[in-house]
Motif scaffolding. Structure first.
Motif, PDB file in Angstrom:
ATOM      1  N   ARG A  36      -4.892   6.522   7.240  1.00  0.00           N
ATOM      2  CA  ARG A  36      -3.854   7.172   8.035  1.00  0.00           C
ATOM      3  C   ARG A  36      -4.311   7.145   9.497  1.00  0.00           C
ATOM      4  O   ARG A  36      -5.496   7.321   9.807  1.00  0.00           O
ATOM      5  N   SER A  37      -3.385   6.845  10.388  1.00  0.00           N
ATOM      6  CA  SER A  37      -3.754   6.793  11.800  1.00  0.00           C
ATOM      7  C   SER A  37      -3.654   8.186  12.412  1.00  0.00           C
ATOM      8  O   SER A  37      -2.938   9.065  11.915  1.00  0.00           O
ATOM      9  N   LEU A  38      -4.380   8.366  13.480  1.00  0.00           N
ATOM     10  CA  LEU A  38      -4.279   9.575  14.291  1.00  0.00           C
ATOM     11  C   LEU A  38      -3.962   9.094  15.700  1.00  0.00           C
ATOM     12  O   LEU A  38      -4.808   8.505  16.375  1.00  0.00           O
ATOM     13  N   ALA A  39      -2.716   9.291  16.115  1.00  0.00           N
ATOM     14  CA  ALA A  39      -2.227   8.734  17.364  1.00  0.00           C
ATOM     15  C   ALA A  39      -1.974   9.832  18.388  1.00  0.00           C
ATOM     16  O   ALA A  39      -2.024  11.025  18.083  1.00  0.00           O
ATOM     17  N   GLY A 174      -1.537   0.494  25.776  1.00  0.00           N
ATOM     18  CA  GLY A 174      -2.238   1.352  24.832  1.00  0.00           C
ATOM     19  C   GLY A 174      -1.816   1.067  23.401  1.00  0.00           C
ATOM     20  O   GLY A 174      -1.567  -0.081  23.027  1.00  0.00           O
ATOM     21  N   GLY A 175      -1.687   2.133  22.606  1.00  0.00           N
ATOM     22  CA  GLY A 175      -1.393   1.968  21.184  1.00  0.00           C
ATOM     23  C   GLY A 175      -0.107   1.212  20.899  1.00  0.00           C
ATOM     24  O   GLY A 175      -0.063   0.319  20.046  1.00  0.00           O
ATOM     25  N   LEU A 176       0.980   1.563  21.584  1.00  0.00           N
ATOM     26  CA  LEU A 176       2.232   0.833  21.422  1.00  0.00           C
ATOM     27  C   LEU A 176       2.225  -0.467  22.211  1.00  0.00           C
ATOM     28  O   LEU A 176       2.677  -1.514  21.727  1.00  0.00           O
ATOM     29  N   GLY A 177       1.734  -0.404  23.452  1.00  0.00           N
ATOM     30  CA  GLY A 177       1.809  -1.554  24.336  1.00  0.00           C
ATOM     31  C   GLY A 177       1.053  -2.761  23.837  1.00  0.00           C
ATOM     32  O   GLY A 177       1.535  -3.895  23.950  1.00  0.00           O
ATOM     33  N   HIS A 178      -0.136  -2.569  23.268  1.00  0.00           N
ATOM     34  CA  HIS A 178      -0.903  -3.745  22.841  1.00  0.00           C
ATOM     35  C   HIS A 178      -0.257  -4.427  21.643  1.00  0.00           C
ATOM     36  O   HIS A 178      -0.407  -5.640  21.463  1.00  0.00           O
ATOM     37  N   LEU A 179       0.516  -3.688  20.862  1.00  0.00           N
ATOM     38  CA  LEU A 179       1.280  -4.318  19.782  1.00  0.00           C
ATOM     39  C   LEU A 179       2.503  -5.038  20.340  1.00  0.00           C
ATOM     40  O   LEU A 179       2.842  -6.148  19.903  1.00  0.00           O
ATOM     41  N   ALA A 180       3.169  -4.435  21.325  1.00  0.00           N
ATOM     42  CA  ALA A 180       4.336  -5.067  21.940  1.00  0.00           C
ATOM     43  C   ALA A 180       3.966  -6.399  22.582  1.00  0.00           C
ATOM     44  O   ALA A 180       4.719  -7.383  22.491  1.00  0.00           O
ATOM     45  N   ILE A 181       2.823  -6.449  23.256  1.00  0.00           N
ATOM     46  CA  ILE A 181       2.374  -7.702  23.871  1.00  0.00           C
ATOM     47  C   ILE A 181       2.233  -8.786  22.807  1.00  0.00           C
ATOM     48  O   ILE A 181       2.678  -9.925  22.990  1.00  0.00           O
ATOM     49  N   GLN A 182       1.625  -8.436  21.683  1.00  0.00           N
ATOM     50  CA  GLN A 182       1.439  -9.420  20.607  1.00  0.00           C
ATOM     51  C   GLN A 182       2.777  -9.900  20.055  1.00  0.00           C
ATOM     52  O   GLN A 182       2.983 -11.106  19.868  1.00  0.00           O
ATOM     53  N   PHE A 183       3.691  -8.979  19.783  1.00  0.00           N
ATOM     54  CA  PHE A 183       4.995  -9.370  19.243  1.00  0.00           C
ATOM     55  C   PHE A 183       5.721 -10.305  20.212  1.00  0.00           C
ATOM     56  O   PHE A 183       6.215 -11.369  19.822  1.00  0.00           O
ATOM     57  N   LEU A 184       5.807  -9.908  21.472  1.00  0.00           N
ATOM     58  CA  LEU A 184       6.574 -10.679  22.449  1.00  0.00           C
ATOM     59  C   LEU A 184       5.950 -12.047  22.686  1.00  0.00           C
ATOM     60  O   LEU A 184       6.660 -13.065  22.775  1.00  0.00           O
ATOM     61  N   HIS A 185       4.638 -12.107  22.790  1.00  0.00           N
ATOM     62  CA  HIS A 185       3.957 -13.392  22.989  1.00  0.00           C
ATOM     63  C   HIS A 185       4.182 -14.309  21.794  1.00  0.00           C
ATOM     64  O   HIS A 185       4.495 -15.499  21.955  1.00  0.00           O
ATOM     65  N   THR A 186       4.054 -13.756  20.595  1.00  0.00           N
ATOM     66  CA  THR A 186       4.224 -14.558  19.387  1.00  0.00           C
ATOM     67  C   THR A 186       5.657 -15.053  19.248  1.00  0.00           C
ATOM     68  O   THR A 186       5.894 -16.146  18.724  1.00  0.00           O
ATOM     69  N   MET A 187       6.620 -14.281  19.732  1.00  0.00           N
ATOM     70  CA  MET A 187       8.023 -14.700  19.707  1.00  0.00           C
ATOM     71  C   MET A 187       8.330 -15.789  20.732  1.00  0.00           C
ATOM     72  O   MET A 187       9.443 -16.319  20.754  1.00  0.00           O
ATOM     73  N   GLY A 188       7.367 -16.112  21.575  1.00  0.00           N
ATOM     74  CA  GLY A 188       7.543 -17.195  22.521  1.00  0.00           C
ATOM     75  C   GLY A 188       7.990 -16.789  23.906  1.00  0.00           C
ATOM     76  O   GLY A 188       8.401 -17.650  24.703  1.00  0.00           O
ATOM     77  N   HIS A 189       7.887 -15.508  24.229  1.00  0.00           N
ATOM     78  CA  HIS A 189       8.304 -15.042  25.554  1.00  0.00           C
ATOM     79  C   HIS A 189       7.112 -15.046  26.516  1.00  0.00           C
ATOM     80  O   HIS A 189       5.944 -15.030  26.105  1.00  0.00           O
ATOM     81  N   ARG A 190       7.420 -15.050  27.808  1.00  0.00           N
ATOM     82  CA  ARG A 190       6.399 -15.027  28.857  1.00  0.00           C
ATOM     83  C   ARG A 190       6.150 -13.565  29.237  1.00  0.00           C
ATOM     84  O   ARG A 190       7.016 -12.921  29.817  1.00  0.00           O
ATOM     85  N   VAL A 191       4.980 -13.062  28.903  1.00  0.00           N
ATOM     86  CA  VAL A 191       4.704 -11.629  28.945  1.00  0.00           C
ATOM     87  C   VAL A 191       3.819 -11.253  30.128  1.00  0.00           C
ATOM     88  O   VAL A 191       2.763 -11.857  30.347  1.00  0.00           O
TER      89      VAL A 191
END
Length: 332
Positions: A36-39, A174-191
């Motif tokens: 379980r995460s503690l955020a 941070g916690g949300l942002g580092h996941l968003a960067i991965q999603f957007l980059h993997t989707m092929g966008h310029r981040v």
């Protein structure tokens, strides 16, 4: 059955051993929690920052575990299945939002920390429709934050309907942002990722983004009209006008975090263009399934520190003083 947990009994309190009773219903599953995460959001619930926390409070809204028992009406989950569980625990499945597949907007929903006990426990009983079988490729610890943080940013991105190769920005790494960067980059966008911390440059670049220093007000003006989409993960007050100016005439700004202070927006930045601002609240069950499949296929994973559940109060203090890499997961 009796469930052993850790509860916060008052605003800002420490976690103490706690027992509560829960009965397995026909549509429920009993899950032995392994991770379980503690955020930061859990700390805000502990401190009742939003005013809706209920004590005794068992926080923890990102959960991974193993099904130990399934109710008589559960057909698609079985003993031994590894599942993920997020913030939402129930919905009515009868209102217009539920019937459209947006059950996260159901007025009768029940969520952890407000209506239900969460993941700082040995077990949890939850409606099986909100327990999601995890693909075998996903590691339990690093996929735990996907169940809320990952879902929230992923669903917010999907709603934008971005064209291939869009120019996009993420506010906060941070916690949300580092996941968003991965999603957007993997989707092929310029981040481009905006952070006030130059120490995060290497991490942002490793995840697929370009670093921009959000503390340099003069440099921010260089990005005017640059982005088709901006995702804000900031939970503190910020100059929203500066970032709206960075949008193209039809650009979109999505807010996925809740600053406690009021943001002030100059309306003229919208009515002389077709820019739009919207929010996103977690995601639907379909979004969750899609996000987990995408993460499994492309190796999306959270960066986490892992500690034993027995050190829960030490973990709470580490998150409170932001002494963690990106996130913290308690395992048992």
């Amino acid at each position: 059955m009796q469930i052993r947990a850790y509860a916060i009994r008052e605003k800002g309190g420490t976690a103490e051993p706690f027992l509560y009773e829960r009965t397995l219903g026909g549509r429920d599953v009993l899950v032995r929690i392994t991770h379980r995460s503690l955020a930061r959001g859990d700390i805000q619930f502990i401190d009742n920052d939003w005013g809706d926390a209920q004590y005794p409070l068992v926080p923890g809204h990102e959960i991974v575990g193993i099904v130990e028992e399934a109710g008589s009406e559960v057909a698609d989950l079985h003993t031994g299945d590894r599942v993920g569980i997020g913030y939402q625990q129930e919905a009515c499945f009868d209102c217009s939002f539920c019937k459209r597949g947006t059950e996260q907007l159901c007025a009768s929903q029940k969520v952890i920390a407000v209506d239900c006990y969460g993941g700082l426990a040995e077990h949890i009983i939850v409606d099986a429709r909100f327990a999601f079988r995890l693909p075998p490729q996903l590691d339990s610890a690093t996929s735990t934050p996907l169940l809320s943080s990952g879902l929230t940013v992923y669903a917010g991105i999907l709603r934008a309907g971005l064209a291939d190769g869009s120019r996009v920005a993420v506010l906060g790494a941070g916690g949300l942002g580092h996941l968003a960067i991965q999603f957007l980059h993997t989707m092929g966008h310029r981040v481009t990722a905006f952070s006030h911390s130059p120490a995060k440059r290497a991490l942002i670049e490793r995840l697929g983004g370009a670093f921009a220093d959000s503390s340099d007000a003069e440099r921010l003006t260089e990005y005017q009209g640059e982005f088709d989409f901006i995702l804000s993960t900031l939970n503190v007050a910020f100059d929203i006008d500066s970032f709206v100016r960075m949008l193209t005439p039809q650009g979109q700004l999505c807010l996925v975090a809740s600053p406690l202070e009021q943001l002030s927006l100059s309306g003229g930045l919208l009515n002389n263009s077709r820019r739009s601002i919207y929010g996103n609240y977690i995601g639907s069950r379909a979004d969750t399934t899609q996000m987990l499949a995408f993460s499994s296929k492309h190796g999306i994973a959270a960066i986490v520190d892992v500690m034993p559940l027995a050190r829960v109060n030490e973990a709470i203090e580490r998150v409170r003083r932001r002494d963690v890499a990106m996130g913290l997961v308690l395992e048992s």
